[in-house]
Design a protein around this motif. Structure first.
Motif, PDB file in Angstrom:
ATOM      1  N   ALA A  41       0.662  -1.253  -0.021  1.00 24.63           N
ATOM      2  CA  ALA A  41      -0.119  -0.054   0.070  1.00 24.63           C
ATOM      3  C   ALA A  41       0.980   1.160   0.068  1.00 24.63           C
ATOM      4  CB  ALA A  41      -0.735  -0.039   1.145  1.00 24.63           C
ATOM      5  N   SER A  42       2.023   1.093   0.681  1.00 30.75           N
ATOM      6  CA  SER A  42       2.887   2.156   0.778  1.00 30.75           C
ATOM      7  C   SER A  42       3.470   2.507  -0.495  1.00 30.75           C
ATOM      8  CB  SER A  42       3.991   2.120   1.902  1.00 30.75           C
ATOM      9  OG  SER A  42       3.285   2.131   3.196  1.00 30.75           O
ATOM     10  N   ARG A  43       4.089   1.597  -1.174  1.00 31.16           N
ATOM     11  CA  ARG A  43       4.800   1.661  -2.661  1.00 31.16           C
ATOM     12  C   ARG A  43       3.455   2.183  -3.421  1.00 31.16           C
ATOM     13  NH1 ARG A  43       7.215  -3.796  -1.590  1.00 31.16           N
ATOM     14  NH2 ARG A  43       9.485  -3.453  -1.415  1.00 31.16           N
ATOM     15  N   ALA A  44       2.233   1.615  -3.494  1.00 24.09           N
ATOM     16  CA  ALA A  44       1.299   1.976  -4.474  1.00 24.09           C
ATOM     17  C   ALA A  44       0.994   3.676  -4.359  1.00 24.09           C
ATOM     18  CB  ALA A  44       0.188   1.398  -4.255  1.00 24.09           C
ATOM     19  N   THR A  45       1.135   4.262  -3.210  1.00 23.43           N
ATOM     20  CA  THR A  45       0.897   5.640  -2.810  1.00 23.43           C
ATOM     21  C   THR A  45       1.873   6.377  -3.365  1.00 23.43           C
ATOM     22  OG1 THR A  45      -0.561   5.022  -0.872  1.00 23.43           O
ATOM     23  CG2 THR A  45       0.313   7.229  -1.070  1.00 23.43           C
ATOM     24  N   VAL A  46       3.196   5.988  -3.044  1.00 21.39           N
ATOM     25  CA  VAL A  46       4.198   6.670  -3.187  1.00 21.39           C
ATOM     26  C   VAL A  46       4.574   6.756  -4.923  1.00 21.39           C
ATOM     27  CG1 VAL A  46       6.728   6.834  -3.197  1.00 21.39           C
ATOM     28  CG2 VAL A  46       5.441   6.658  -1.070  1.00 21.39           C
ATOM     29  N   ASN A  47       4.164   5.608  -5.558  1.00 20.40           N
ATOM     30  CA  ASN A  47       4.569   5.230  -6.677  1.00 20.40           C
ATOM     31  C   ASN A  47       3.634   6.403  -7.639  1.00 20.40           C
ATOM     32  OD1 ASN A  47       5.741   3.625  -9.023  1.00 20.40           O
ATOM     33  ND2 ASN A  47       3.616   3.293  -9.509  1.00 20.40           N
ATOM     34  N   ALA A  48       2.435   6.096  -7.260  1.00 23.33           N
ATOM     35  CA  ALA A  48       1.482   7.350  -8.015  1.00 23.33           C
ATOM     36  C   ALA A  48       1.756   8.624  -7.910  1.00 23.33           C
ATOM     37  CB  ALA A  48      -0.098   6.885  -7.177  1.00 23.33           C
ATOM     38  N   LEU A  49       2.367   9.031  -6.677  1.00 23.51           N
ATOM     39  CA  LEU A  49       2.686  10.461  -6.741  1.00 23.51           C
ATOM     40  C   LEU A  49       3.964  10.655  -7.468  1.00 23.51           C
ATOM     41  CD1 LEU A  49       2.010  10.920  -2.646  1.00 23.51           C
ATOM     42  CD2 LEU A  49       0.819  12.028  -4.559  1.00 23.51           C
ATOM     43  N   LYS A 109       5.556  16.636   1.559  1.00 24.10           N
ATOM     44  CA  LYS A 109       4.310  16.461   1.907  1.00 24.10           C
ATOM     45  C   LYS A 109       4.098  15.585   2.979  1.00 24.10           C
ATOM     46  CE  LYS A 109       2.347  17.307  -2.835  1.00 24.10           C
ATOM     47  NZ  LYS A 109       1.594  16.549  -3.765  1.00 24.10           N
ATOM     48  N   LYS A 110       3.057  15.561   3.852  1.00 23.36           N
ATOM     49  CA  LYS A 110       2.794  14.631   4.879  1.00 23.36           C
ATOM     50  C   LYS A 110       1.769  13.594   4.294  1.00 23.36           C
ATOM     51  CE  LYS A 110       0.577  14.256   9.344  1.00 23.36           C
ATOM     52  NZ  LYS A 110      -0.205  14.667  10.444  1.00 23.36           N
ATOM     53  N   LEU A 111       2.286  12.364   3.932  1.00 20.90           N
ATOM     54  CA  LEU A 111       1.717  11.230   3.379  1.00 20.90           C
ATOM     55  C   LEU A 111       1.210  10.331   4.626  1.00 20.90           C
ATOM     56  CD1 LEU A 111       4.143  10.339   0.531  1.00 20.90           C
ATOM     57  CD2 LEU A 111       2.205  11.970   0.548  1.00 20.90           C
ATOM     58  N   THR A 112      -0.298   9.903   4.408  1.00 18.29           N
ATOM     59  CA  THR A 112      -0.874   8.964   5.410  1.00 18.29           C
ATOM     60  C   THR A 112      -1.844   7.996   4.508  1.00 18.29           C
ATOM     61  OG1 THR A 112      -2.622  10.533   5.587  1.00 18.29           O
ATOM     62  CG2 THR A 112      -0.824  10.775   7.031  1.00 18.29           C
ATOM     63  N   CYS A 167      12.785   7.293 -11.493  1.00 18.36           N
ATOM     64  CA  CYS A 167      13.516   7.522  -9.966  1.00 18.36           C
ATOM     65  C   CYS A 167      13.190   6.746  -9.066  1.00 18.36           C
ATOM     66  CB  CYS A 167      12.809   9.145  -9.502  1.00 18.36           C
ATOM     67  SG  CYS A 167      11.147   8.659  -8.922  1.00 18.36           S
ATOM     68  N   ALA A 168      14.054   6.807  -8.333  1.00 16.39           N
ATOM     69  CA  ALA A 168      14.073   5.897  -7.081  1.00 16.39           C
ATOM     70  C   ALA A 168      13.961   6.567  -5.503  1.00 16.39           C
ATOM     71  CB  ALA A 168      15.486   5.070  -6.820  1.00 16.39           C
ATOM     72  N   VAL A 169      13.082   6.181  -4.986  1.00 21.87           N
ATOM     73  CA  VAL A 169      12.809   6.744  -3.622  1.00 21.87           C
ATOM     74  C   VAL A 169      12.864   5.593  -2.429  1.00 21.87           C
ATOM     75  CG1 VAL A 169      11.117   8.513  -4.750  1.00 21.87           C
ATOM     76  CG2 VAL A 169      10.239   6.434  -3.987  1.00 21.87           C
ATOM     77  N   GLN A 170      13.147   6.335  -1.013  1.00 19.89           N
ATOM     78  CA  GLN A 170      13.323   5.535   0.091  1.00 19.89           C
ATOM     79  C   GLN A 170      11.782   5.651   0.657  1.00 19.89           C
ATOM     80  OE1 GLN A 170      16.237   6.140   2.893  1.00 19.89           O
ATOM     81  NE2 GLN A 170      16.153   4.114   3.453  1.00 19.89           N
ATOM     82  N   ILE A 171      10.913   4.817   1.118  1.00 19.25           N
ATOM     83  CA  ILE A 171       9.863   4.890   1.671  1.00 19.25           C
ATOM     84  C   ILE A 171      10.227   4.511   3.315  1.00 19.25           C
ATOM     85  CG2 ILE A 171       7.500   4.008   1.885  1.00 19.25           C
ATOM     86  CD1 ILE A 171       7.795   3.248  -0.976  1.00 19.25           C
ATOM     87  N   ILE A 172       9.886   5.461   4.104  1.00 14.70           N
ATOM     88  CA  ILE A 172      10.151   5.229   5.582  1.00 14.70           C
ATOM     89  C   ILE A 172       8.915   5.147   6.301  1.00 14.70           C
ATOM     90  CG2 ILE A 172      11.206   6.128   7.603  1.00 14.70           C
ATOM     91  CD1 ILE A 172      13.203   7.813   5.659  1.00 14.70           C
ATOM     92  N   THR A 173       8.699   4.026   6.952  1.00 15.63           N
ATOM     93  CA  THR A 173       7.355   3.864   7.639  1.00 15.63           C
ATOM     94  C   THR A 173       7.610   3.327   9.134  1.00 15.63           C
ATOM     95  OG1 THR A 173       7.295   1.281   7.516  1.00 15.63           O
ATOM     96  CG2 THR A 173       6.612   2.828   5.512  1.00 15.63           C
ATOM     97  N   PRO A 174       6.486   3.295   9.941  1.00 20.47           N
ATOM     98  CA  PRO A 174       6.705   3.103  11.239  1.00 20.47           C
ATOM     99  C   PRO A 174       7.123   1.632  11.579  1.00 20.47           C
ATOM    100  CG  PRO A 174       4.628   4.032  11.136  1.00 20.47           C
ATOM    101  CD  PRO A 174       5.366   4.075   9.663  1.00 20.47           C
ATOM    102  N   ILE A 175       7.209   0.693  10.563  1.00 19.24           N
ATOM    103  CA  ILE A 175       7.611  -0.676  10.672  1.00 19.24           C
ATOM    104  C   ILE A 175       9.004  -0.817   9.992  1.00 19.24           C
ATOM    105  CG2 ILE A 175       7.109  -2.904   9.802  1.00 19.24           C
ATOM    106  CD1 ILE A 175       4.141  -2.358   9.877  1.00 19.24           C
TER     107      ILE A 175
END
Length: 211
Positions: A41-49, A109-112, A167-175
């Motif tokens: 879900a995190s990847r899908a959200t970030v990828n769309a943006l 941006k604050k992503l949730t 582009c490559a991005v790092q996704i940082i989550t609470p987990i």
């Protein structure tokens, strides 16, 4: 009396160990069950943006036409197709820089994502408290121009110019933290060449133009 007290302490200690073990087991189960859905879900959200940001960067070339990039010239008895390599390299640099700027905007941006969405349970999608995620660009955005030839009918060939951005991005989550990539392909221009394709194709293999 002392024996009873010691027995109670031992019993209480054992009970705490059992409860701790149960808690650790539940935590491990939840992590193994929800983490893949959470990351997807995190990847899908970030990828769309990120793809949206890359497409915004590609708007630099929306006012360009086929004739800006290619010309067909007569050289003796042969025809030569030439590309405007100076313009292509210039645009590649500009688009890559714009893409980097657009991706950096997402970082502010604050992503949730609703917690219910992260469980993977359809009934809970979009419900529950929000879980914050953060992204950080990794390296620079890549910009490439690619051209293709396709049959377009009898004695006709369609020549297309595409822009590939990634582009490559790092996704940082609470987990956890994970690296993801976003890609988009945009058709810049196309033209139908009547007759055979020119015998000579000059400076049109435009790969890795951005230094």
């Amino acid at each position: 009396m002392r024996t009873k007290r010691r027995y109670r302490k031992i019993k209480a200690f054992v009970t705490l160990l059992i409860l701790a073990g149960i808690g650790v087991g539940i935590a491990c189960y939840c992590k193994s069950a929800f983490e893949p859905v959470f990351l997807e879900a995190s990847r899908a959200t970030v990828n769309a943006l990120a793809v949206e940001a890359l497409n915004n960067a590609a708007n630099i070339v929306t006012d360009k036409e086929y004739s800006d990039f290619f010309t067909i010239e007569k050289v003796g008895a042969s025809e030569v197709m030439k590309s405007n390599s100076n313009l292509i390299n210039k645009l590649a640099r500009q688009i890559a820089e714009r893409a980097q700027t657009e991706i950096s905007k997402i970082n502010n941006k604050k992503l949730t994502i609703p917690l219910g969405t992260l469980t993977g349970i359809t009934m809970l999608t979009g419900k529950g408290p929000d879980v914050s995620i953060k992204i950080m660009p990794i390296g620079t955005a890549n910009c490439e121009f690619n051209s293709t030839f396709e049959d377009a009918g009898v004695n006709q060939t369609k020549h297309s110019l595409y822009l590939n951005l990634s582009c490559a991005v790092q996704i940082i989550t609470p987990i956890t933290e994970v690296t993801s990539s976003a890609k988009t392909e945009v058709l810049i221009c196309e033209n139908v060449v009547v007759g055979k394709v020119p015998e000579t194709y000059v400076n049109v293999d435009m790969l890795d133009l951005f230094p």
